[in-house]
Design a protein around this motif. Structure first.
Motif, PDB file in Angstrom:
ATOM      1  N   PHE A 141       4.991  -3.668  -0.836  1.00  0.00           N
ATOM      2  CA  PHE A 141       6.457  -3.751  -0.895  1.00  0.00           C
ATOM      3  C   PHE A 141       6.961  -4.841   0.042  1.00  0.00           C
ATOM      4  O   PHE A 141       7.874  -5.592  -0.297  1.00  0.00           O
ATOM      5  N   MET A 191      -0.747   7.398   3.955  1.00  0.00           N
ATOM      6  CA  MET A 191      -0.449   7.557   2.532  1.00  0.00           C
ATOM      7  C   MET A 191       0.587   6.544   2.056  1.00  0.00           C
ATOM      8  O   MET A 191       0.530   6.088   0.924  1.00  0.00           O
ATOM      9  N   ILE A 192       1.546   6.234   2.924  1.00  0.00           N
ATOM     10  CA  ILE A 192       2.559   5.282   2.461  1.00  0.00           C
ATOM     11  C   ILE A 192       2.120   3.827   2.665  1.00  0.00           C
ATOM     12  O   ILE A 192       2.735   2.924   2.121  1.00  0.00           O
ATOM     13  N   ARG A 226       4.845  11.543  18.090  1.00  0.00           N
ATOM     14  CA  ARG A 226       5.272  11.930  16.739  1.00  0.00           C
ATOM     15  C   ARG A 226       4.639  11.019  15.695  1.00  0.00           C
ATOM     16  O   ARG A 226       4.245  11.467  14.630  1.00  0.00           O
ATOM     17  N   ILE A 227       4.536   9.746  16.060  1.00  0.00           N
ATOM     18  CA  ILE A 227       3.905   8.816  15.123  1.00  0.00           C
ATOM     19  C   ILE A 227       2.442   9.184  14.929  1.00  0.00           C
ATOM     20  O   ILE A 227       1.926   9.208  13.815  1.00  0.00           O
ATOM     21  N   ALA A 237       1.983  12.099  12.709  1.00  0.00           N
ATOM     22  CA  ALA A 237       2.258  11.830  11.298  1.00  0.00           C
ATOM     23  C   ALA A 237       1.327  10.782  10.740  1.00  0.00           C
ATOM     24  O   ALA A 237       1.632  10.155   9.738  1.00  0.00           O
ATOM     25  N   SER A 251       0.686  10.798   7.096  1.00  0.00           N
ATOM     26  CA  SER A 251       1.805  10.311   6.281  1.00  0.00           C
ATOM     27  C   SER A 251       1.807   8.793   6.224  1.00  0.00           C
ATOM     28  O   SER A 251       1.983   8.204   5.155  1.00  0.00           O
ATOM     29  N   TYR A 252       1.597   8.176   7.388  1.00  0.00           N
ATOM     30  CA  TYR A 252       1.628   6.706   7.413  1.00  0.00           C
ATOM     31  C   TYR A 252       0.507   6.120   6.576  1.00  0.00           C
ATOM     32  O   TYR A 252       0.681   5.127   5.887  1.00  0.00           O
ATOM     33  N   PRO A 281      -0.381   1.744   1.594  1.00  0.00           N
ATOM     34  CA  PRO A 281      -0.623   0.772   0.512  1.00  0.00           C
ATOM     35  C   PRO A 281       0.660   0.323  -0.161  1.00  0.00           C
ATOM     36  O   PRO A 281       0.857  -0.874  -0.400  1.00  0.00           O
ATOM     37  N   TYR A 282       1.533   1.289  -0.434  1.00  0.00           N
ATOM     38  CA  TYR A 282       2.772   0.934  -1.119  1.00  0.00           C
ATOM     39  C   TYR A 282       3.603  -0.020  -0.275  1.00  0.00           C
ATOM     40  O   TYR A 282       4.033  -1.073  -0.746  1.00  0.00           O
ATOM     41  N   PHE A 283       3.822   0.354   0.981  1.00  0.00           N
ATOM     42  CA  PHE A 283       4.747  -0.446   1.774  1.00  0.00           C
ATOM     43  C   PHE A 283       4.167  -1.793   2.185  1.00  0.00           C
ATOM     44  O   PHE A 283       4.907  -2.738   2.425  1.00  0.00           O
TER      45      PHE A 283
END
Lengths: 319, 300
Positions: free
Chosen positions: A47, A39-40, A29-30, A33, A36-37, A42-44
């Motif tokens: 963060f 895309m998120i 599943r990872i 996705a 998705s990972y 840089p932010y995380f």
């Protein structure tokens, strides 16, 4: 584990393959996705460095004695025990904050919603201008200082001048240094400033409500604007309502600047003390960062609790 | 309740239909009441802006008059002229400060919108392990008082060796929780069918994000731009920036204003100047929010 679960689901063979593909094992599943990972990421990544690490460090510091010069010294639960058992001012500040938040939180929230909704009836440049007028108290950080003129303690203070003129009082009142006036004044100022973050997000949210819903609603027998608001508009903008509620909680519980600028820190008999003024007292005046971190942690859990409560209430909108 | 079906004659025929739709379920009495309410409240709300403009037009002797006067008697632009002269003979040229502001504020706003939106899209529309935890971490992080995280933050920035550079202000601003939360909430409202049809046309996720998601949440990122601009504008960077050449414009103006009683008039003009920039930005963004939605009726 996940494979077993999908087998237990008694579905047809054709469906099964799809199900397995969808559920798969965790690693599958990872892998699925991965976009998705990416895309998120840089932010995380940021963060983690600039939020998670500082917050965790502060929570750890709350278990230490730390004066910002020497290395933190482990202190166990001492800060928390002192906070709740010995620090009378904290208990007063805590009580003030709860009273303040319980009053200003919901009222501000409904004001944001009401004014956003009214402004949404306007069009064009007029709308942008009206939004500016109502957002004005929040646009520059220190705008609330004009209230110092109104509540000034001499007879040239505007409120005193007005009251003296009309004979309501026969001598100037020292509004900002009288215990019983402090909390009401703080609440009034906060309400005046309340059309901030939540307000703008509601305005943007109202723009994204599907216009055809209103026509459909009118056919289904919605008669006036209040019904339209409750049955169509509010359910359609539930994500914004959630956002507004969280922002409102963070603002209402973290009130400090207004209190400090208007009444000083400490204020008369700590009537204007809030959790954050107390925190600022310990962090920026006394440099007891361990203790200040403990206050921040308590406030954090207080906000989380109220957030849970509010989110539960908001789920019932439009029912 | 009598429905008002009168179309606004000043609107063009094409827009009139739209306007009539909006007039559904609106009573005249209700409208009047709301306008009156708006008027009364508006006067209170706009007061600080009015006061700021009024103060900046007062000559020095009026500023120090006792008892204080409310309205300006002899309006003058001399405060602005003085401010301009004070600005033109600063040690670091004013244009350098303006460039700094442009880089810091612009970088902070633009970078935040891109990075936060990019992360908000999967959180709103994809399913993947860990999604819920990551998202609630962001929401909860907003509830932690930033006063106490300042020291760990400073240490991290020193440790990354970006102290005393633009990056010390810009990069932390990219990960503010509020922006991600706001964008995610708006993206949730986009109908899945819209995304699905784009995928069927063979669009990659990045392509969906750029050409479907972002145009549809224009009100959200314009609003976010306002918030972020205000945030960046208010942060004068005195904590991280030591070199005078790196400091932003609003910092320089504040320094000029902090010149005691002789500069009191200049200070009022400076205050107005500092507030005018975010206000202008606000008006630009707000009028564009409106423009989008009247031009695109795109919904499911």
């Amino acid at each position: 584990m996940a494979d077993q679960k999908t087998k237990q689901l008694n579905t047809g063979d054709a469906d099964y393959e799809q199900m397995a593909k969808k559920a798969g094992s965790l690693s599958k599943r990872i892998f699925h996705a991965r976009a998705s990972y990416l895309m998120i990421a840089p932010y995380f990544f940021l963060f983690f460095f600039f939020t998670i690490m500082p917050v965790c460090a502060s929570i750890l510091l709350s278990f230490t004695y730390f004066n910002m010069l020497e290395f933190p010294e482990f202190a166990g639960w001492a800060n928390y025990l002192k906070l709740f058992l010995e620090d009378e001012i904290f208990l007063k500040a805590f009580k003030n904050t709860i009273v303040f938040a319980v009053i200003t939180g919901p009222v501000s929230y409904f004001m944001c919603l009401l004014f956003a909704w009214i402004i949404n009836e306007f069009h064009g440049k007029l709308r942008a201008f009206l939004t500016l007028i109502f957002y004005a108290p929040s646009i520059s950080g220190q705008a609330y200082l004009v209230w110092l003129l109104i509540f000034s303690g001499d007879r040239y203070g505007w409120l005193n001048g007005f009251l003296l003129n009309w004979g309501f009082v026969n001598q100037p009142q020292i509004w900002l240094k009288t215990e019983k006036y402090i909390m009401p004044i703080m609440i009034v100022i906060q309400l005046w400033m309340s059309l901030g973050t939540g307000f703008l997000s509601f305005i943007a949210g109202l723009q994204t409500v599907d216009k055809s819903l209103y026509e459909a609603g009118a056919m289904d027998g919605i008669k006036n604007r209040w019904q339209e608001l409750w049955y169509i508009t509010l359910p359609a903008m539930r994500p914004q309502l959630m956002f507004g509620a969280v922002m409102q909680i963070t603002q209402s519980f973290a009130v400090a600047d207004v209190s400090i600028q208007m009444f000083g820190n400490p204020s008369v008999n700590y009537a204007g003390a809030t959790v954050v003024t107390h925190l600022l007292d310990y962090s920026t005046t006394r440099f007891e960062m361990g203790y200040a971190s403990a206050i921040a942690t308590v406030l954090f859990f207080l906000m989380i609790g109220s957030n849970k409560l509010v989110q539960r209430l908001l789920r019932r909108v439009g029912e | 309740m009598a429905k008002t079906t009168e179309a606004n004659l000043t609107l063009k025929p094409k827009k009139r239909l739209f306007h009539r739709e909006k007039q559904l379920n609106r009573s005249m009495a209700g409208n009047t009441l709301l306008f009156i309410l708006m008027g009364i409240c508006g006067v209170f709300m706009v007061f600080p802006l009015f006061y700021m403009v009024n103060q900046s037009l007062k000559p020095l002797d009026e500023l120090f008059k006792y008892p204080p006067t409310i309205l300006v008697h002899h309006p003058t632009f001399s405060n602005f002229v003085d401010l301009f002269f004070a600005m033109s003979d600063s040690w670091v040229p004013m244009t350098r400060y303006i460039l700094n502001t442009f880089l810091i504020t612009g970088g902070g706003v633009l970078g935040h919108i891109i990075i936060a939106s990019l992360a908000a899209y999967p959180l709103a529309k994809h399913t993947f392990p860990g999604k819920k935890i990551l998202f609630s971490m962001v929401v909860l992080s907003m509830m932690f008082s930033y006063t106490v995280t300042q020291i760990p933050n400073y240490m991290i920035i020193s440790w990354l060796h970006i102290n005393n550079t633009y990056l010390a202000l810009i990069v932390p601003a990219w990960q503010y929780g509020m922006g991600l939360y706001l964008m995610k909430q708006f993206m949730e409202q986009i109908p899945d069918s819209l995304i699905e049809s784009a995928r069927l046309d063979g669009a990659s996720e990045l392509r969906v994000f750029v050409s479907i998601i972002m145009p549809n949440v224009k009100p959200a990122w314009l609003t976010l731009a306002i918030f972020q601009f205000q945030q960046m504008w208010g942060n004068t960077g005195s904590m991280f920036l030591r070199s005078e050449q790196l400091k932003p414009f609003q910092y320089a103006v504040q320094q000029i204003a902090a010149g005691g009683a002789a500069r009191a008039g200049v200070a009022q003009a400076a205050q107005l100047l500092i507030a005018a920039v975010p206000i202008t930005f606000f008006l630009i963004c707000q009028s564009n929010i409106l423009e989008t939605m009247t031009s695109s009726g795109l919904k499911d």
